[in-house]
Design an enzyme around this catalytic site. Sequence first.
Site, short mmCIF file in Angstrom:
data_model
loop_
_atom_site.label_atom_id
_atom_site.label_comp_id
_atom_site.label_asym_id
_atom_site.label_seq_id
_atom_site.Cartn_x
_atom_site.Cartn_y
_atom_site.Cartn_z
N HIS A 72 -5.42 -15.88 9.77
CA HIS A 72 -6.09 -15.58 8.50
C HIS A 72 -5.70 -16.65 7.48
CE1 HIS A 72 -6.89 -10.98 9.14
NE2 HIS A 72 -7.12 -11.68 10.23
N TYR A 213 -5.49 -5.81 -0.28
CA TYR A 213 -4.44 -5.09 -1.00
C TYR A 213 -5.10 -4.51 -2.23
CZ TYR A 213 -0.76 -7.32 1.78
OH TYR A 213 0.07 -7.73 2.80
N PRO A 304 7.40 -2.51 2.80
CA PRO A 304 6.45 -3.22 3.67
C PRO A 304 5.46 -4.12 2.95
CG PRO A 304 5.94 -0.87 3.55
CD PRO A 304 7.25 -1.05 2.88
N LYS A 308 7.22 -8.80 5.05
CA LYS A 308 8.27 -9.81 5.22
C LYS A 308 9.33 -9.43 6.27
CE LYS A 308 7.05 -13.11 2.69
NZ LYS A 308 6.04 -13.61 3.60
N TYR A 396 3.83 -15.59 0.43
CA TYR A 396 3.18 -14.80 1.48
C TYR A 396 3.19 -15.56 2.81
CZ TYR A 396 0.13 -11.13 3.25
OH TYR A 396 -0.37 -10.05 3.95
C1 DHB Z 1 0.53 -4.91 7.46
C2 DHB Z 1 1.68 -4.41 6.92
C3 DHB Z 1 2.07 -4.87 5.70
O1 DHB Z 1 3.20 -4.41 5.14
C4 DHB Z 1 1.33 -5.80 5.01
O2 DHB Z 1 1.75 -6.21 3.79
C5 DHB Z 1 0.21 -6.30 5.57
C6 DHB Z 1 -0.20 -5.84 6.80
C7 DHB Z 1 0.11 -4.41 8.78
O3 DHB Z 1 0.78 -3.56 9.35
O4 DHB Z 1 -0.94 -4.85 9.29
#
Ligand code: DHB
Length: 417
Positions: A72, A213, A304, A308, A396
């Site tokens: 991506h 997001y 999450p 990271k 990121y």
């Molecule tokens: C996923 C989990 C995340 O914490 C994130 O920021 C982006 C994607 C995932 O599980 O796909």
Amino acid sequence: MRTQVGIVGGGPAGLVLSHLLHLRGIESVVIELRGREELESEIRAGVLEQGTVDLLNAAGVGDRMRKEGAVHHGVNLQFDGRRERIDFEDLTGRAITVYGQHEVVKDLIQARLDAGGHILFETAATGLSDLDSEEPKIHFRRDAKLEGGKISFGEDPEEEELVCDHVVGCDGFFGVSRKAIPDGVRREYTRTYPFGWFGILVEGPPSTEELIYNLHERGFALVSTRSPEIQRLYFQCDPEDEVANWPDERIWEEMHARLDTGDWTLREGGIIQKNIVQMRSFVTEPMQYGRLFLAGDAAHIVPPTGAKGMNLALADVRVLARGLADFHESGGTDLLERYTELCLGRVWKASRFSWWMTSMLHRFEEDNAFQHRVQVAELDYVTSSRAAATTLAENYVGLPMDPAFKIPGEDQEQAAH
Ligand code: DHB
């Protein structure tokens, strides 16, 4: 039993370390509480920084990731009914790969077993000792089972001992390793967030090409993916909530309310898994005590948001692999002595990034109307200022790695991308 490096925990950190050591001719034993199947099916995050992809490729465990992972080049931030894209390629020249953590674990276990590696599954580390000597030890019992957070043992399992040159604790937040650092030495920094993530796996085609997001007054939501046939979706929930309170219909209603815009609607599918993820920031200092080193979740937890966790764990392990190789090849201890200092800069930067993404995108109960407007302003700024967008993008995709900790072959891999 004796080995050079005793590794507690067979998640990505422990397995990658074991494999990197093997490539340098260093022997290790991995002690893992769960069985192989359980380990290979545990659904966790799925976003790999380019540095993580490069590491797995250079370690020779990237074949399936290259075929099945999706590269991506950006992500979307959605707020106030608008969707704005952060273009990683343009802002950083780098990208991310979406490939589930449990797929990484499957590839690593296969590679370790093919190379004759030692992994003791269903084995509980019960304690560590002699950490400040030249022969630290892991005490363990086989035939262990983890049920409802409690460990039980089969009939008559004896306690055994693994004598090592070094012990590495990759056994997560609840493991024995971190607690083996004496209270007077260990400092812990914690933030618990007043919400969790409800995660679902959905069978069916994707709703969007890149992740979304989403900030909404009802709470955060995230649209992610695992493969062209499986989608991964999350929404912010009460951390005390239970999966049983959320029949499929209620989940879709909530997801549509948070995500749909005038010209786009979330695509539904069959929900094949539901779980609730707790949200916490946590850092331990130091990450080393005598001949014990902590890596990954044993040393630090990030919420999450921004994905990271595994990336950070593998960055620790790069430093350790190099330090342990120096020790075994030339007796050098400089890198091992500096392990905490070499890791903590990255750890705190990733902690800051994860905390920032979490704060910018979630609903906080207190003073929500004011907070919500500040969050919208921040998202507007982040998506309209090139400088601000770059700070999000470069964190990121992963901050640059000190070239000293690249593994042999990694630069060639990078050049091939
Ligand atoms: C996923 C989990 C995340 O914490 C994130 O920021 C982006 C994607 C995932 O599980 O796909």
